[in-house]
Design a protein around this motif. Structure first.
Motif, PDB file in Angstrom:
ATOM      1  N   ASN A  45      39.599  52.038  42.335  1.00 43.32           N
ATOM      2  CA  ASN A  45      40.494  50.882  42.160  1.00 43.32           C
ATOM      3  C   ASN A  45      40.819  50.155  43.462  1.00 43.32           C
ATOM      4  OD1 ASN A  45      42.261  52.572  43.475  1.00 43.32           O
ATOM      5  ND2 ASN A  45      43.808  52.606  41.846  1.00 43.32           N
ATOM      6  N   HIS A  46      40.044  50.418  44.507  1.00 44.60           N
ATOM      7  CA  HIS A  46      40.309  49.752  45.784  1.00 44.60           C
ATOM      8  C   HIS A  46      39.036  49.675  46.609  1.00 44.60           C
ATOM      9  CE1 HIS A  46      39.996  53.453  48.217  1.00 44.60           C
ATOM     10  NE2 HIS A  46      40.369  54.013  47.087  1.00 44.60           N
ATOM     11  N   GLU A  53      39.750  45.439  40.228  1.00 47.13           N
ATOM     12  CA  GLU A  53      40.014  45.531  38.778  1.00 47.13           C
ATOM     13  C   GLU A  53      38.807  46.023  37.999  1.00 47.13           C
ATOM     14  OE1 GLU A  53      41.621  41.748  37.459  1.00 47.13           O
ATOM     15  OE2 GLU A  53      43.642  42.479  37.897  1.00 47.13           O
ATOM     16  N   ARG A  54      37.608  45.589  38.407  1.00 53.07           N
ATOM     17  CA  ARG A  54      36.381  45.997  37.720  1.00 53.07           C
ATOM     18  C   ARG A  54      35.184  45.615  38.586  1.00 53.07           C
ATOM     19  NH1 ARG A  54      38.014  41.216  35.928  1.00 53.07           N
ATOM     20  NH2 ARG A  54      36.494  39.608  35.421  1.00 53.07           N
ATOM     21  N   LEU A  55      34.015  46.092  38.211  1.00 49.49           N
ATOM     22  CA  LEU A  55      32.778  45.802  38.930  1.00 49.49           C
ATOM     23  C   LEU A  55      31.697  45.385  37.953  1.00 49.49           C
ATOM     24  CD1 LEU A  55      32.298  48.984  41.162  1.00 49.49           C
ATOM     25  CD2 LEU A  55      33.446  46.876  41.805  1.00 49.49           C
ATOM     26  N   SER A  56      30.715  44.657  38.477  1.00 52.74           N
ATOM     27  CA  SER A  56      29.512  44.382  37.714  1.00 52.74           C
ATOM     28  C   SER A  56      28.317  44.686  38.601  1.00 52.74           C
ATOM     29  CB  SER A  56      29.479  42.919  37.264  1.00 52.74           C
ATOM     30  OG  SER A  56      28.298  42.676  36.519  1.00 52.74           O
ATOM     31  N   PHE A 141      38.495  41.484  42.344  1.00 51.80           N
ATOM     32  CA  PHE A 141      39.751  41.971  42.905  1.00 51.80           C
ATOM     33  C   PHE A 141      40.956  41.473  42.108  1.00 51.80           C
ATOM     34  CE2 PHE A 141      36.817  41.981  46.556  1.00 51.80           C
ATOM     35  CZ  PHE A 141      36.941  43.301  46.959  1.00 51.80           C
ATOM     36  N   ALA A 142      42.043  42.206  42.231  1.00 54.71           N
ATOM     37  CA  ALA A 142      43.282  41.870  41.514  1.00 54.71           C
ATOM     38  C   ALA A 142      43.825  40.510  41.932  1.00 54.71           C
ATOM     39  CB  ALA A 142      44.328  42.962  41.738  1.00 54.71           C
ATOM     40  N   ASP A 143      43.516  40.073  43.157  1.00 57.15           N
ATOM     41  CA  ASP A 143      44.032  38.778  43.624  1.00 57.15           C
ATOM     42  C   ASP A 143      43.182  37.598  43.149  1.00 57.15           C
ATOM     43  OD1 ASP A 143      41.752  38.859  45.200  1.00 57.15           O
ATOM     44  OD2 ASP A 143      42.826  39.015  47.106  1.00 57.15           O
TER      45      ASP A 143
END
Length: 153
Positions: A45-46, A53-56, A141-143
């Protein structure tokens, strides 16, 4: 003169479907294996101090063949000069597509008669897949920012 170690590549693929350490271990276990070593690289998560938030994962069209070639080269190198009739079994898969936090992205398992060989082959397998298979990671990312990372050459 000892007989060469037999290597069996049970699985070496890129997968759009979920993968797991459990399936990898089950595929390489055998009555001749005194050791089963596994690796699961999971989505965290970092990264670099930023919340992910997630990856592809995206793969080059040649990535499937490169994956097979990387495993074949490893097998060839470890077969030279080794002795023992007990098989070494290998299972490896890297996910492609969208993954959530906690999902396994790279899973490997190696079984061998002895732990030293199982650890060595599994460690080398993970390093080579990460270094050589042309797979790229897109991090969300969360941002709201997005970053591409080259996970292969």
């Amino acid at each position: 003169m000892g007989t060469e170690t037999v290597f069996e590549v049970v699985h070496a693929v890129l997968s759009a479907e979920p993968i797991s350490v459990e399936q990898a271990i089950a595929a390489v276990e055998s009555d001749t294996a005194g050791a089963v070593v596994s690796f699961s690289g999971v989505v965290r998560n970092h990264d670099g101090g930023k919340a992910v938030e997630r990856l592809s994962y995206s793969a080059h069209p040649t990535a499937h063949q490169v994956m097979a070639d990387v495993v074949a080269a490893l097998v060839a190198e470890h077969s030279e000069g080794s002795s023992g009739a007990q098989p070494v079994r290998i299972w490896a898969a890297h996910r492609i597509g969208m993954l959530e936090i906690g999902d396994p992205a790279l899973v490997c398992a190696v079984s061998a008669a002895h732990r030293g060989q199982a650890f060595a082959v599994c460690s080398e397998l993970v390093d080579r897949i990460k270094d050589q298979v042309p797979i790229w990671k897109e991090q969300f990312f969360a941002d709201g920012t997005v970053e591409w990372v080259g996970a292969g050459s």
